[in-house]
Design a protein around this motif. Structure first.
Motif, PDB file in Angstrom:
ATOM      1  N   GLU A 323     -12.017  24.340   0.899  1.00 35.14           N
ATOM      2  CA  GLU A 323     -10.819  24.864   1.554  1.00 35.14           C
ATOM      3  C   GLU A 323      -9.632  24.933   0.596  1.00 35.14           C
ATOM      4  O   GLU A 323      -8.910  25.923   0.561  1.00 35.14           O
ATOM      5  N   ILE A 324      -9.449  23.891  -0.192  1.00 29.23           N
ATOM      6  CA  ILE A 324      -8.308  23.894  -1.129  1.00 29.23           C
ATOM      7  C   ILE A 324      -8.517  24.946  -2.212  1.00 29.23           C
ATOM      8  O   ILE A 324      -7.604  25.700  -2.555  1.00 29.23           O
ATOM      9  N   SER A 325      -9.724  25.030  -2.738  1.00 29.80           N
ATOM     10  CA  SER A 325      -9.993  26.016  -3.793  1.00 29.80           C
ATOM     11  C   SER A 325      -9.750  27.425  -3.274  1.00 29.80           C
ATOM     12  O   SER A 325      -9.180  28.274  -3.968  1.00 29.80           O
ATOM     13  N   ARG A 329      -7.168  30.261  -4.470  1.00 32.84           N
ATOM     14  CA  ARG A 329      -7.693  31.572  -4.874  1.00 32.84           C
ATOM     15  C   ARG A 329      -6.954  32.708  -4.159  1.00 32.84           C
ATOM     16  O   ARG A 329      -6.481  33.654  -4.789  1.00 32.84           O
ATOM     17  N   ARG A 330      -6.832  32.579  -2.831  1.00 30.96           N
ATOM     18  CA  ARG A 330      -6.209  33.662  -2.068  1.00 30.96           C
ATOM     19  C   ARG A 330      -4.752  33.840  -2.481  1.00 30.96           C
ATOM     20  O   ARG A 330      -4.261  34.960  -2.600  1.00 30.96           O
ATOM     21  N   ALA A 331      -4.076  32.717  -2.749  1.00 25.44           N
ATOM     22  CA  ALA A 331      -2.665  32.822  -3.145  1.00 25.44           C
ATOM     23  C   ALA A 331      -2.539  33.450  -4.530  1.00 25.44           C
ATOM     24  O   ALA A 331      -1.678  34.310  -4.756  1.00 25.44           O
ATOM     25  N   TRP A 332      -3.412  33.047  -5.430  1.00 25.25           N
ATOM     26  CA  TRP A 332      -3.282  33.550  -6.797  1.00 25.25           C
ATOM     27  C   TRP A 332      -3.578  35.040  -6.885  1.00 25.25           C
ATOM     28  O   TRP A 332      -2.858  35.791  -7.542  1.00 25.25           O
ATOM     29  N   ILE A 333      -4.621  35.512  -6.220  1.00 23.29           N
ATOM     30  CA  ILE A 333      -4.981  36.924  -6.406  1.00 23.29           C
ATOM     31  C   ILE A 333      -3.986  37.867  -5.731  1.00 23.29           C
ATOM     32  O   ILE A 333      -4.039  39.071  -5.947  1.00 23.29           O
ATOM     33  N   ALA A 334      -3.037  37.296  -4.939  1.00 26.93           N
ATOM     34  CA  ALA A 334      -2.005  38.135  -4.313  1.00 26.93           C
ATOM     35  C   ALA A 334      -0.633  37.905  -4.944  1.00 26.93           C
ATOM     36  O   ALA A 334       0.368  38.458  -4.497  1.00 26.93           O
ATOM     37  N   TYR A 335      -0.590  37.091  -5.992  1.00 24.50           N
ATOM     38  CA  TYR A 335       0.707  36.653  -6.544  1.00 24.50           C
ATOM     39  C   TYR A 335       1.271  37.678  -7.542  1.00 24.50           C
ATOM     40  O   TYR A 335       0.550  38.156  -8.421  1.00 24.50           O
ATOM     41  N   LEU A 355      -9.641  34.286 -10.035  1.00 22.96           N
ATOM     42  CA  LEU A 355      -9.730  32.851 -10.256  1.00 22.96           C
ATOM     43  C   LEU A 355     -11.144  32.562 -10.747  1.00 22.96           C
ATOM     44  O   LEU A 355     -12.112  33.062 -10.195  1.00 22.96           O
ATOM     45  N   SER A 356     -11.234  31.745 -11.781  1.00 19.17           N
ATOM     46  CA  SER A 356     -12.523  31.445 -12.371  1.00 19.17           C
ATOM     47  C   SER A 356     -12.834  29.961 -12.119  1.00 19.17           C
ATOM     48  O   SER A 356     -12.197  29.097 -12.710  1.00 19.17           O
ATOM     49  N   SER A 369     -12.737  22.909 -11.178  1.00 23.49           N
ATOM     50  CA  SER A 369     -11.659  23.436 -12.018  1.00 23.49           C
ATOM     51  C   SER A 369     -11.440  24.898 -11.662  1.00 23.49           C
ATOM     52  O   SER A 369     -12.401  25.631 -11.421  1.00 23.49           O
ATOM     53  N   LEU A 370     -10.190  25.286 -11.632  1.00 18.54           N
ATOM     54  CA  LEU A 370      -9.841  26.665 -11.283  1.00 18.54           C
ATOM     55  C   LEU A 370      -8.965  27.227 -12.391  1.00 18.54           C
ATOM     56  O   LEU A 370      -7.873  26.711 -12.649  1.00 18.54           O
ATOM     57  N   ILE A 371      -9.451  28.270 -13.049  1.00 13.93           N
ATOM     58  CA  ILE A 371      -8.695  28.878 -14.141  1.00 13.93           C
ATOM     59  C   ILE A 371      -8.071  30.166 -13.628  1.00 13.93           C
ATOM     60  O   ILE A 371      -8.763  30.997 -13.039  1.00 13.93           O
ATOM     61  N   PHE A 372      -6.774  30.309 -13.853  1.00 15.26           N
ATOM     62  CA  PHE A 372      -6.051  31.490 -13.376  1.00 15.26           C
ATOM     63  C   PHE A 372      -6.153  32.575 -14.449  1.00 15.26           C
ATOM     64  O   PHE A 372      -5.778  32.346 -15.595  1.00 15.26           O
TER      65      PHE A 372
END
Ligand code: ZN
Length: 498
Positions: A323-325, A329-335, A355-356, A369-372
């Motif tokens: 859920e956190i990941s 992800r959703r926030a980053w790809i719309a930022y 997000l990778s 790990s989440l890479i932007f």
């Protein structure tokens, strides 16, 4: 005497073959009952209507030596030309390797008895012993630690600068198999894949399969591939799939490239993950800040002290990780942040942010790990704003994919010769040679670091340090947030608190 009709050359071929069949009995699950049958298959391939047993055994020799012997004897005996050696080796080892179903049953038996990791290590050993994994090639690649990164020079992999090719998806001429990683490659002679063996795995309820990489970038490097030829994508299910894999194989990491050209892997047309048996530098990077979300008290999120932009979700709870990941992800790809050159979509509405993710299991629980990443281009950076910048192209021009974003750099083999030229010029007190004139930045920095009159050892150490420093700066180029404070602001915007 040797020659096309020389009997002694044939005898040596028989002996080399007997030794290889013995190797297959010892290491490739060749049932002794299948020994004659397997050998006859190879004799038939060469149109040999006779054979004399030699009693030769493998005698503890490695498979590369045994195959090398067979090839040189085969050429000497006129059975095939030296240019066919690669395909002959593949054919012979393909005959001596067990069927996929046999290996899959054996894998499950090892897993039942000793666990998933023991089964994976058994399978890796198998793929080295049947020559699919070119372990000697991996061991020959220069590799050193520098600036908190691992730098390798890959002598086997061709340099891949054409980013349009990634978008095209590594399609195979003729359309079969559909691409270079499709399951249909298993045992396929047309691409010298007779020794390829795959292992089925179920991820998120879907059929996938694992295979080791022939020219791995690190220990037990492999890919996990969707059994269906379907495009790369990262969504909520991706996190579930990665966790399924590390639950079964907790000594491996598994991650997913950004599913976009320029910043992702070389095959975008077919969904796949990358992973293996080595923790990469980013997995071990310290936390610069630790954050929490009120709704998930059993999870924490770390902003990594890392040159790229990355956070790490840590929890024992799979639900919290997923859920956190996915929230991030959703926030980053719309930022969007025009001041920072971050545009989630290009002028034509195509997605540019991704997000990778990369999952491991540690004594703290799951770590995701989440890479932007962002693949926007500009006039100044037509190859990508968040891509290696042109001043570093002499070292690395290829896309920075998942493995490099996590701190293990794969530099092109040409560097060995080029760096030797630079080392010689430094040792001899010459100017930068014309043949490596594009290395002017590195040359200046090396001269500033060395200040003349240095031993070869000191020059080599300075070159290693310089390469590490450049790789670190390349990761800095890929950072979408240039400071950790910006990452913190982004996370606070999602409701995370310290
Ligand atoms: Zn495919």
């Amino acid at each position: 005497m040797t020659g096309t009709n020389g009997e002694p050359a044939l005898d040596r071929f028989y002996a080399a073959l007997d030794a290889l069949v013995d190797h297959a009995r010892n290491h490739l699950e060749l049932d002794p009952r299948d020994g004659d049958w397997a050998r006859n298959g190879i004799l038939g391939r060469h149109g040999l209507a006779s054979y004399r047993p030699t009693g030769a055994v493998s005698d503890g020799r490695g498979v590369d030596e045994l195959v090398g012997d067979l090839l040189s004897c085969g050429v000497e005996a006129g059975l095939f030309g030296p240019e066919e050696a690669g395909s002959e080796a593949d054919a012979v080892m393909g005959v001596l390797s067990a069927r996929p179903s046999v290996l899959q049953d054996r894998f499950l038996a090892v897993e039942r008895e000793r666990g998933g990791m023991a089964a994976m290590r058994w399978f890796y050993r198998y793929c080295v012993d049947n020559t699919y994994v070119k372990r000697a090639q991996l061991d020959a690649n220069p590799r050193f630690d520098s600036h908190g990164l691992v730098v390798t020079i890959n002598l086997a992999k061709p340099e891949f600068k054409n980013m349009a090719k990634a978008a095209a998806g590594n399609a195979v001429a003729g359309g079969y198999p559909q691409c270079t990683i499709c399951h249909a490659n298993e045992g396929f002679a047309g691409r010298n894949k007779r020794t390829l063996r795959t292992m089925p795995v179920t991820l998120g309820g879907e059929p996938w399969f694992w295979q080791f990489s022939p020219y791995g970038y690190f220990t037990e490097h492999g890919i996990c591939v969707n059994t269906e030829h379907t495009p790369m994508h990262v969504d909520r299910d991706t996190f579930v799939q990665l966790l399924d894999f590390v639950d079964r194989f907790p000594g491996y990491f598994l991650g997913c490239n950004a599913a976009l050209p320029r910043i992702g892997g070389s095959v975008l047309a077919h969904d796949h993950f990358q992973g293996g048996g080595e923790l990469l530098p980013m997995h071990k990077a310290p936390a610069w800040a630790t954050l929490r979300l009120p709704a998930y008290p059993d999870a924490l999120v770390e902003i990594l002290d890392w040159p790229g932009t990355a956070v790490r979700v840590v929890s024992d709870s799979r639900t919290a990780i997923v859920e956190i990941s996915d929230l991030i992800r959703r926030a980053w790809i719309a930022y969007d942040d025009p001041a920072a050159d971050i545009a989630s979509h290009d002028a034509d509405g195509n997605r540019q942010s991704a997000l990778s993710p990369s999952a491991i299991v540690t004594d703290r629980g799951y770590e995701m790990s989440l890479i932007f990443r962002n693949n926007a281009v500009s006039e100044a950076y037509p190859d990508g704003i968040f891509h290696a910048h042109p001043e570093y192209y002499p070292v690395k021009q290829e896309p920075i994919g998942l493995i490099e974003a996590q701190g293990l750099f794969i530099l092109p083999g040409r560097l060995v010769e080029q760096l030797r030229t630079i080392e010689d010029a430094l040792a001899d007190g010459h100017d930068l040679p014309e043949s490596v004139s594009e290395f002017s930045l590195i040359w200046e920095e090396l001269n500033a670091a060395l200040q003349g009159g240095n031993s070869r050892e000191a020059i080599r150490a300075a070159i290693r340090d310089e390469l590490g420093s450049i790789c670190e700066r390349i990761l800095g180029n890929t950072a979408v947030f240039k400071t950790k404070e910006q990452t913190l602001e982004f996370m606070k915007g999602l409701g995370f608190g310290q």
